[in-house]
Design a protein around this motif. Structure first.
Motif, short mmCIF file in Angstrom:
data_model
loop_
_atom_site.label_atom_id
_atom_site.label_comp_id
_atom_site.label_asym_id
_atom_site.label_seq_id
_atom_site.Cartn_x
_atom_site.Cartn_y
_atom_site.Cartn_z
N ASN A 28 110.47 112.75 41.47
CA ASN A 28 110.98 114.13 41.37
C ASN A 28 112.46 114.20 41.75
O ASN A 28 112.89 115.17 42.40
N CYS A 29 113.22 113.21 41.35
CA CYS A 29 114.65 113.19 41.67
C CYS A 29 115.33 114.42 41.08
O CYS A 29 115.10 114.78 39.93
N ARG A 30 116.16 115.04 41.86
CA ARG A 30 116.91 116.20 41.34
C ARG A 30 118.38 115.84 41.09
O ARG A 30 119.23 116.71 40.96
N GLY A 31 118.66 114.56 41.06
CA GLY A 31 120.01 114.12 40.73
C GLY A 31 120.28 114.24 39.24
O GLY A 31 119.36 114.48 38.44
N SER A 32 121.50 114.09 38.88
CA SER A 32 121.86 114.16 37.46
C SER A 32 122.92 113.10 37.15
O SER A 32 123.91 113.38 36.48
N CYS A 33 122.71 111.90 37.66
CA CYS A 33 123.67 110.82 37.46
C CYS A 33 123.76 110.49 35.96
O CYS A 33 122.73 110.23 35.32
N LEU A 34 124.96 110.44 35.46
CA LEU A 34 125.13 110.14 34.03
C LEU A 34 124.66 108.73 33.71
O LEU A 34 124.12 108.47 32.66
N GLY A 35 124.87 107.82 34.66
CA GLY A 35 124.46 106.44 34.43
C GLY A 35 123.13 106.12 35.09
O GLY A 35 122.94 105.00 35.55
N CYS A 36 122.24 107.10 35.15
CA CYS A 36 120.95 106.92 35.87
C CYS A 36 120.29 105.60 35.49
O CYS A 36 120.06 105.31 34.33
N HIS A 37 119.99 104.79 36.53
CA HIS A 37 119.37 103.49 36.30
C HIS A 37 117.85 103.55 36.37
O HIS A 37 117.18 102.59 36.05
N SER A 38 117.30 104.69 36.79
CA SER A 38 115.84 104.80 36.92
C SER A 38 115.37 106.18 36.48
O SER A 38 114.85 106.95 37.29
N PRO A 39 115.54 106.53 35.20
CA PRO A 39 115.21 107.89 34.75
C PRO A 39 113.76 108.28 35.00
O PRO A 39 113.45 109.47 35.13
N PHE A 40 112.87 107.32 35.09
CA PHE A 40 111.46 107.66 35.33
C PHE A 40 111.27 108.35 36.68
O PHE A 40 110.30 109.07 36.89
N LEU A 41 112.23 108.16 37.61
CA LEU A 41 112.10 108.78 38.93
C LEU A 41 112.37 110.28 38.89
O LEU A 41 112.19 110.97 39.88
N LYS A 42 112.79 110.80 37.75
CA LYS A 42 112.95 112.25 37.63
C LYS A 42 111.62 112.94 37.36
O LYS A 42 111.53 114.16 37.42
N ASN A 43 110.60 112.17 37.04
CA ASN A 43 109.30 112.73 36.71
C ASN A 43 108.44 112.95 37.95
O ASN A 43 108.68 112.34 39.00
N SER A 99 120.46 109.86 48.70
CA SER A 99 120.48 111.01 47.82
C SER A 99 121.42 110.73 46.66
O SER A 99 122.45 110.08 46.84
N GLY A 100 121.10 111.27 45.50
CA GLY A 100 122.00 111.14 44.35
C GLY A 100 122.96 112.30 44.26
O GLY A 100 123.79 112.35 43.35
N ARG A 101 122.86 113.23 45.19
CA ARG A 101 123.74 114.40 45.15
C ARG A 101 125.07 114.10 45.85
O ARG A 101 125.13 113.25 46.75
N PRO A 119 126.42 110.62 43.35
CA PRO A 119 125.69 110.19 42.15
C PRO A 119 126.08 108.78 41.75
O PRO A 119 127.17 108.30 42.11
N TYR A 120 125.20 108.12 41.04
CA TYR A 120 125.52 106.80 40.52
C TYR A 120 126.38 106.96 39.28
O TYR A 120 125.98 107.59 38.30
N ILE A 121 127.57 106.39 39.31
CA ILE A 121 128.48 106.40 38.16
C ILE A 121 128.75 104.95 37.80
O ILE A 121 129.35 104.21 38.60
S1 SF4 Z 1 120.33 107.20 39.47
FE1 SF4 Z 1 118.81 107.68 41.06
S2 SF4 Z 1 119.61 109.53 42.08
FE2 SF4 Z 1 120.69 109.35 40.10
S3 SF4 Z 1 119.49 110.62 38.68
FE3 SF4 Z 1 118.76 108.50 38.50
S4 SF4 Z 1 117.02 108.38 39.89
FE4 SF4 Z 1 118.20 110.20 40.47
#
Ligand code: SF4
Length: 156
Positions: A28-43, A99-101, A119-121
């Protein structure tokens, strides 16, 4: 409620300097990293991280001295309750959250010993690169440079 991904739970040595860390991935990640390496964690996936689960994880990984939540989920109260539980029951185990925020609520700095923000960039790189935009704080002190000891480039 916050949820973690049981099969991704692991002991890590690099994420928190000088610590033997038990790391759990929070969904349930609430981050919005453009280069998100683990998008499944938003679910909304995984299992609830309860005090009983924390007890079991620590018992199964005897000797760890840091408990790291890789992510914060969407339920701040539940997150802070888990941090408070850890502090009360396991005072010798330090608490950490990634945190990704860009900024987190001030209570995070009271609840956790280590707080990572940013955030991860992809073009800036992760914490262990000098170009990173991310920061790791220990009791509000920026200790990000401790990740840069390995592979130092003397020309920089
Ligand atoms: S990189 Fe990590 S913190 Fe950023 S949106 Fe993806 S899961 Fe969330």
């Amino acid at each position: 409620m916050i949820k973690y991904i049981p099969e991704l739970t692991d002991i890590v040595l690099e994420e928190i300097p000088d610590k033997v860390t038990l790391a759990v991935e929070i969904s349930n990640c609430r981050g919005s990293c453009l280069g998100c390496h683990s998008p499944f964690l938003k679910n909304d996936i995984g299992e609830e991280l309860t005090p009983a689960v924390v007890d079991r994880l620590i018992a199964d990984n005897f000797g760890v001295n840091c408990f790291l939540l890789l992510g914060e989920g969407k339920d701040k109260d539940a997150l802070l309750r888990i941090a408070a539980y850890l502090k009360d029951k396991y005072p010798r185990i330090e608490r950490a959250v990634y945190s990704g925020r860009q900024e987190v609520d001030p209570e995070f700095y009271e609840a956790f010993d280590y707080v990572k923000v940013g955030p991860y960039i992809a073009e800036c790189g992760p914490l262990n690169e000098r170009t990173t935009n991310q920061r790791l704080y220990y009791h509000r002190e920026d200790i990000t440079s401790r990740f840069w000891h390995k592979g130092l480039d003397p020309n920089r």
